[in-house]
Scaffold this active site. Structure first.
Site, mmCIF file in Angstrom:
data_model
loop_
_atom_site.group_PDB
_atom_site.id
_atom_site.type_symbol
_atom_site.label_atom_id
_atom_site.label_comp_id
_atom_site.label_asym_id
_atom_site.label_seq_id
_atom_site.Cartn_x
_atom_site.Cartn_y
_atom_site.Cartn_z
ATOM 1 N N ARG A 179 0.827 -1.226 0.000
ATOM 2 C CA ARG A 179 0.000 0.000 0.000
ATOM 3 C C ARG A 179 0.856 1.270 0.000
ATOM 4 N NH1 ARG A 179 -2.458 -3.762 -0.845
ATOM 5 N NH2 ARG A 179 -4.478 -4.417 -0.013
ATOM 6 N N SER A 228 -10.757 -0.960 2.862
ATOM 7 C CA SER A 228 -10.170 -1.215 4.180
ATOM 8 C C SER A 228 -9.769 0.093 4.849
ATOM 9 C CB SER A 228 -8.927 -2.096 4.048
ATOM 10 O OG SER A 228 -9.305 -3.359 3.574
ATOM 11 N N GLU A 299 -5.348 3.053 6.359
ATOM 12 C CA GLU A 299 -5.089 2.906 4.924
ATOM 13 C C GLU A 299 -5.806 4.050 4.194
ATOM 14 O OE1 GLU A 299 -5.357 -1.074 3.362
ATOM 15 O OE2 GLU A 299 -6.063 -0.345 1.428
HETATM 16 C C1 LIG Z 1 -15.269 -1.315 -2.136
HETATM 17 C C2 LIG Z 1 -13.800 -0.987 -2.107
HETATM 18 C C3 LIG Z 1 -12.866 -1.998 -2.211
HETATM 19 C C4 LIG Z 1 -11.497 -1.707 -2.194
HETATM 20 N N1 LIG Z 1 -10.612 -2.729 -2.298
HETATM 21 C C5 LIG Z 1 -9.293 -2.464 -2.305
HETATM 22 C C6 LIG Z 1 -8.341 -3.523 -2.442
HETATM 23 O O1 LIG Z 1 -8.676 -4.687 -2.577
HETATM 24 N N2 LIG Z 1 -7.027 -3.193 -2.434
HETATM 25 C C7 LIG Z 1 -6.599 -1.901 -2.302
HETATM 26 O O2 LIG Z 1 -5.377 -1.664 -2.317
HETATM 27 N N3 LIG Z 1 -7.476 -0.880 -2.168
HETATM 28 C C8 LIG Z 1 -8.805 -1.129 -2.171
HETATM 29 N N4 LIG Z 1 -9.700 -0.104 -2.029
HETATM 30 C C9 LIG Z 1 -9.221 1.272 -1.821
HETATM 31 C C10 LIG Z 1 -9.130 2.127 -3.096
HETATM 32 O O3 LIG Z 1 -9.762 1.513 -4.178
HETATM 33 C C11 LIG Z 1 -7.676 2.381 -3.440
HETATM 34 O O4 LIG Z 1 -7.005 3.010 -2.377
HETATM 35 C C12 LIG Z 1 -7.478 3.230 -4.698
HETATM 36 O O5 LIG Z 1 -6.104 3.438 -4.886
HETATM 37 C C13 LIG Z 1 -8.134 4.583 -4.659
HETATM 38 O O6 LIG Z 1 -7.987 5.157 -5.942
HETATM 39 P P1 LIG Z 1 -8.716 6.519 -6.304
HETATM 40 O O7 LIG Z 1 -8.527 6.796 -7.732
HETATM 41 O O8 LIG Z 1 -10.110 6.473 -5.808
HETATM 42 O O9 LIG Z 1 -7.875 7.543 -5.446
HETATM 43 P P2 LIG Z 1 -8.426 8.640 -4.419
HETATM 44 O O10 LIG Z 1 -9.115 7.935 -3.297
HETATM 45 O O11 LIG Z 1 -9.172 9.681 -5.134
HETATM 46 O O12 LIG Z 1 -7.059 9.218 -3.882
HETATM 47 C C14 LIG Z 1 -6.229 8.421 -3.064
HETATM 48 C C15 LIG Z 1 -4.828 9.016 -3.061
HETATM 49 O O13 LIG Z 1 -4.267 8.889 -4.362
HETATM 50 C C16 LIG Z 1 -3.867 10.163 -4.839
HETATM 51 N N5 LIG Z 1 -4.090 10.205 -6.288
HETATM 52 C C17 LIG Z 1 -5.247 10.011 -6.962
HETATM 53 N N6 LIG Z 1 -5.036 10.134 -8.294
HETATM 54 C C18 LIG Z 1 -3.718 10.426 -8.445
HETATM 55 C C19 LIG Z 1 -2.878 10.696 -9.567
HETATM 56 N N7 LIG Z 1 -3.335 10.706 -10.827
HETATM 57 N N8 LIG Z 1 -1.569 10.959 -9.339
HETATM 58 C C20 LIG Z 1 -1.072 10.983 -8.086
HETATM 59 N N9 LIG Z 1 -1.810 10.748 -6.988
HETATM 60 C C21 LIG Z 1 -3.120 10.471 -7.167
HETATM 61 C C22 LIG Z 1 -4.749 11.150 -4.101
HETATM 62 O O14 LIG Z 1 -4.172 12.435 -4.083
HETATM 63 C C23 LIG Z 1 -4.820 10.514 -2.739
HETATM 64 O O15 LIG Z 1 -3.672 10.802 -1.987
HETATM 65 C C24 LIG Z 1 -11.070 -0.370 -2.060
HETATM 66 C C25 LIG Z 1 -12.016 0.659 -1.965
HETATM 67 C C26 LIG Z 1 -13.366 0.364 -1.988
HETATM 68 C C27 LIG Z 1 -14.369 1.485 -1.903
#
Ligand SMILES: Cc1cc2nc3c(=O)[nH]c(=O)nc-3n(C[C@H](O)[C@H](O)[C@H](O)COP(=O)(O)OP(=O)(O)OC[C@H]3O[C@@H](n4cnc5c(N)ncnc54)[C@H](O)[C@@H]3O)c2cc1C
Length: 309
Positions: A179, A228, A299
């Site tokens: 992560r 999580s 996380e």
């Molecule tokens: C139902 C569910 C299940 C999930 N299962 C998992 C799993 O199995 N494994 C897992 O690891 N995670 C899981 N997650 C968590 C989530 O999907 C991840 O953390 C994912 O990386 C979030 O991506 P996002 O685009 O929504 O980022 P955001 O939540 O919008 O942002 C998260 C971080 O990433 C940064 N960020 C976003 N886009 C960029 C970019 N283009 N460049 C640089 N930084 C950026 C943001 O600034 C922030 O710091 C789950 C979430 C949900 C809701």
């Protein structure tokens, strides 16, 4: 019109190709469906837009937040006193190179689209992301993982942009972990190239479906959540197990609840406030510390001010 917005319009609007608004409610952009307003909210259409926006934030000493699918964020009800940037048009491109078994995807492409294209062209490797809500940028930022694999293992190269411009990193120069993505402070993923392998369409599809099914059986997917809440303290101990053993499954605060399906998920049953979710997060952390002397590391990323009052 707030002063900051006025200044931003004067500075940015003549050159910005994307959009800029003030006081945009962020709950629309998070999977937890909570989060107050962003003082400034910009949609960056081009690479140049990002440079402009970062330049403005730097000059005005403003905090900025890049937002993807908002699937890993707990944003305060008071909102974000700075600039929120969302990637638009130019970051929504995807192309497949069948000969090299690579897919090039913009930072705003969702993992769902990435996986769909991989399946379409019989490229295997990413099936484990089935059902994970994320953009390519967000997934790389936190090195999304599941079922023993993580997104960064499949990167051939990434293009990132920061205040100083565009940089390209090849896979062998990237450092990442559980992560923990390879980005340096302030870097934004504009594009990533994924190295996959040629496989068989039916097998790839079947594998992705099995991963998704497992997810549906073990996670409270019918409610708003952010995945999580805490990282697992080690490969042997899961955060969910510790929280469950503290008897916290089903604990509620307002409309927020520690899921009774998966103890490491906090769900929004409808009208939860970010503050309610934060309280549950805090309770879980304190109880686990008291009982097991283990300090859980969140996380999800908490954004903004959670002080009372
Ligand atoms: C139902 C569910 C299940 C999930 N299962 C998992 C799993 O199995 N494994 C897992 O690891 N995670 C899981 N997650 C968590 C989530 O999907 C991840 O953390 C994912 O990386 C979030 O991506 P996002 O685009 O929504 O980022 P955001 O939540 O919008 O942002 C998260 C971080 O990433 C940064 N960020 C976003 N886009 C960029 C970019 N283009 N460049 C640089 N930084 C950026 C943001 O600034 C922030 O710091 C789950 C979430 C949900 C809701």
């Amino acid at each position: 019109m707030n002063n900051m917005f006025k200044e931003a319009c004067e500075y940015l609007k003549p050159k910005l190709e994307g959009s800029l608004v003030e006081n945009e409610e962020l709950k629309k952009y998070t999977t937890l469906r909570v989060g107050g307003p962003a003082a400034l909210f910009a949609q960056a259409k081009t690479l140049n837009d990002i440079k402009l926006l970062l330049g403005f934030a730097h000059e005005k000493d403003l905090n900025y937040l890049l937002i993807g699918r908002g699937a890993n964020l707990l944003i305060s009800d008071k909102g974000f006193e700075g600039l929120v940037i969302r990637l638009g048009q130019d970051f929504n491109r995807i192309s497949v190179n069948i000969k090299n078994a690579t897919i090039s995807a913009g930072g705003a492409i969702t993992l769902a689209i990435l996986l769909k294209d991989a399946q379409k062209y019989s490229l295997e490797g990413l099936e484990f992301v089935a059902g994970i809500p994320a953009t390519v940028g967000g997934a790389i930022a936190s090195n999304v993982g599941a079922f023993g694999k993580s997104v960064c293992q499949f990167i051939a190269e990434i293009k990132v942009v920061d205040e100083n411009g565009l940089k390209v990193y090849k896979a062998n120069t990237l450092e990442y972990g559980y992560r923990k993505g390879p980005l340096k402070e302030g870097e934004i993923v504009a594009e990533a190239v994924f190295q996959l392998k040629v496989g068989e369409k039916g097998i790839i599809k079947g594998r992705a479906e099995r991963f998704f099914k497992k997810r549906k059986q073990t996670q409270p997917l019918s409610y708003a959540n952010a995945g999580s809440v805490f990282k697992n303290p080690s490969t042997k101990i899961s955060a969910a197990e510790l929280i469950e053993k503290c008897g916290l499954k089903g604990l509620t605060e307002g409309d927020a609840m520690i899921s009774d399906v998966h103890a490491n998920f906090i769900i929004n049953k409808g009208r939860a406030k970010a503050a309610d979710i934060y309280i549950l997060l805090d309770v879980a952390r304190k109880k686990v510390k008291e009982k097991y002397d283990i300090l859980l590391e969140p996380e999800i990323k908490t954004i903004g001010n959670f002080d009372e009052g």
